[in-house]
Design an enzyme around this catalytic site. Structure first.
Site, PDB file in Angstrom:
ATOM      1  N   HIS A 391     -55.993  85.418  65.208  1.00 40.80           N
ATOM      2  CA  HIS A 391     -56.806  84.204  65.308  1.00 40.80           C
ATOM      3  C   HIS A 391     -56.027  82.952  64.912  1.00 40.80           C
ATOM      4  CE1 HIS A 391     -60.454  82.277  66.210  1.00 40.80           C
ATOM      5  NE2 HIS A 391     -61.293  83.181  65.751  1.00 40.80           N
ATOM      6  N   ASP A 395     -57.462  81.696  70.229  1.00 44.21           N
ATOM      7  CA  ASP A 395     -58.868  81.404  69.964  1.00 44.21           C
ATOM      8  C   ASP A 395     -59.756  82.406  70.688  1.00 44.21           C
ATOM      9  OD1 ASP A 395     -58.232  79.193  68.415  1.00 44.21           O
ATOM     10  OD2 ASP A 395     -58.221  77.852  70.150  1.00 44.21           O
TER      11      ASP A 395
END
Length: 419
Positions: A391, A395
């Site tokens: 992450h 995204d």
């Protein structure tokens, strides 16, 4: 009227107390033998306590949430007969049943006196296992349940020798530690200490580092692979001497065709220097199970290979990894990894990223299920596809869009071969 005190029996080795989860009776209720009284929870399981006698409930130990010590009063029951009479009735019933089932043989001319084992006159929660020579007393419902479970009632420890549902529950939950064992239960194995060394240690270190350093997230999508599976069957039927195709080469083609639109998926993150390298070539890691543990041989420049070349390279690298002949350069340098358990793929996987990569893709097993196609219901072949991403680099929106692009190609396989 005589009062029978039902004390909380020993419901597991090392258990000193149990919590009242729920009451099935209250003061004033008239109950029958084997009727559930309360659910008691230990640190191992929840066990249903059943009444060994019929009568009227006159007292209960407390409310739900209270803790009762083993051997302490759980319920007091007003009975029609005193406890000693009830126990005698059980013992007489057992003795009569034994005698009825013994084979009748001619009386011998001379024989030693027969020794008959009898149940103790009084019973407690610590009653020993009933002798296998005796016919155990139990209600028809308990006998039927034991038969369905494959449990020999002579193997079940029971207060007073009369087996109840609670005794069966305790046997199933704690049987291996109570000094008795049914014949169908596997023998206990000794503890085994295995030192984590070599490849296993490297895998452990790498996986721990991956989870420690990378904030993972996983996205899963269902894909209709009916059309691509039909195409794969046609290709295999006409493959000649070429290797048999699995779903993996087709998935790799789809991965490589979509990567140019989503370069952040095919990347490596140097978190010490704060640099992300988005690779132009797809050096695809292929998680492979071997006797030494999980290895990841690498298909170099996967984007330049067709499905038959990919199938050949997959087989070659898998064999090299399993035989221990893979070269060091064939086991390093991947930019993206695929992990598949084939038919064991399960419904959903949450793969751990092969650090320093930033994504790993996991196809799950293909299942056939009914599905709406327009206004009709058809049998379709469906496969869940998982992707775990770093992450810090990828995204959720990008991961979801990338998988949707894969879905489009896999559900319309002609696009795999279109320019």
């Amino acid at each position: 009227m005589p009062i029978f005190t039902f004390n909380l029996p020993d419901i597991g080795e090392g258990i000193a107390e149990a919590e009242i989860v729920a009451w099935h009776v209250k003061v004033g209720d008239r109950i029958s033998e084997d009727q559930p009284l309360a659910d008691m929870m230990t640190d191992k399981a929840t066990v249903e306590m059943e009444s060994p006698v019929a009568g009227v409930v006159t007292k209960v130990a407390g409310e739900a949430g209270d803790v009762v010590a083993i051997g302490s009063m759980l319920v007091e029951i007003e009975t029609a007969t005193d406890v000693s009479q009830a126990e005698s009735a059980v013992k007489v019933e057992a003795a009569a049943t034994i005698e009825d089932e013994l084979p009748h043989a001619p009386e011998p001319v001379a024989a030693e006196p027969a020794v008959v084992q009898e149940r103790p006159a009084t019973a407690s929660a610590q009653s020993p296992r009933i002798s296998a020579d005796h016919k155990v007393t139990a209600s028809p419902a308990v006998r039927q349940r034991a038969k369905e479970l494959g449990v020999e009632l002579t193997d079940v420890k029971a207060a007073g020798g009369h087996v109840r549902h609670a005794d069966l529950d305790a046997f199933l939950a704690y049987g291996s530690g109570q000094g008795y064992r049914a014949s169908h239960i596997s023998a206990r194995r000794d503890d085994e200490i295995v030192k984590v060394i070599g490849m296993r240690r490297r895998i452990a270190d790498n996986m721990a580092a991956s989870k420690r350093h990378i904030p993972h997230f996983t996205y899963v999508e269902e894909i209709d692979v009916t059309a691509i599976e039909a195409m794969r069957a046609d290709l295999n039927a006409n493959r000649g001497t070429r290797p048999k195709l699995t779903m993996l080469p087709l998935l790799i083609v789809a991965i490589c065709k979509t990567i140019p639109q989503f370069p952040m998926i095919n990347a490596r993150y140097d978190d010490e220097n704060g640099v992300v390298t988005r690779h132009g070539a797809v050096h695809l890691g292929m998680a492979t199970q071997t006797d030494a543990g999980l290895m990841v041989p690498v298909i170099r420049d996967a984007q330049d290979k067709n499905i038959w070349q990919l199938a050949t390279e997959i087989a070659r690298l898998a064999d090299a990894a399993r035989s221990g002949t893979a070269k060091s350069e064939e086991l390093s340098g991947s930019t993206l990894t695929v992990t598949s358990l084939g038919p064991l793929g399960g419904i959903v996987t949450t793969p751990v990223i092969n650090r320093p990569e930033v994504a790993i893709i996991g196809p799950n097993k293909i299942v056939e299920r009914p599905m709406f196609v327009g206004d009709t219901i058809e049998a379709r072949k469906l496969m869940n596809l998982s992707i775990s991403c770093d992450h810090r680099v990828v995204d959720g929106w990008d991961a979801a869009n990338y998988v949707q692009a894969l879905k489009k190609l896999l559900e319309t396989p002609v696009l795999l071969f279109a320019d």
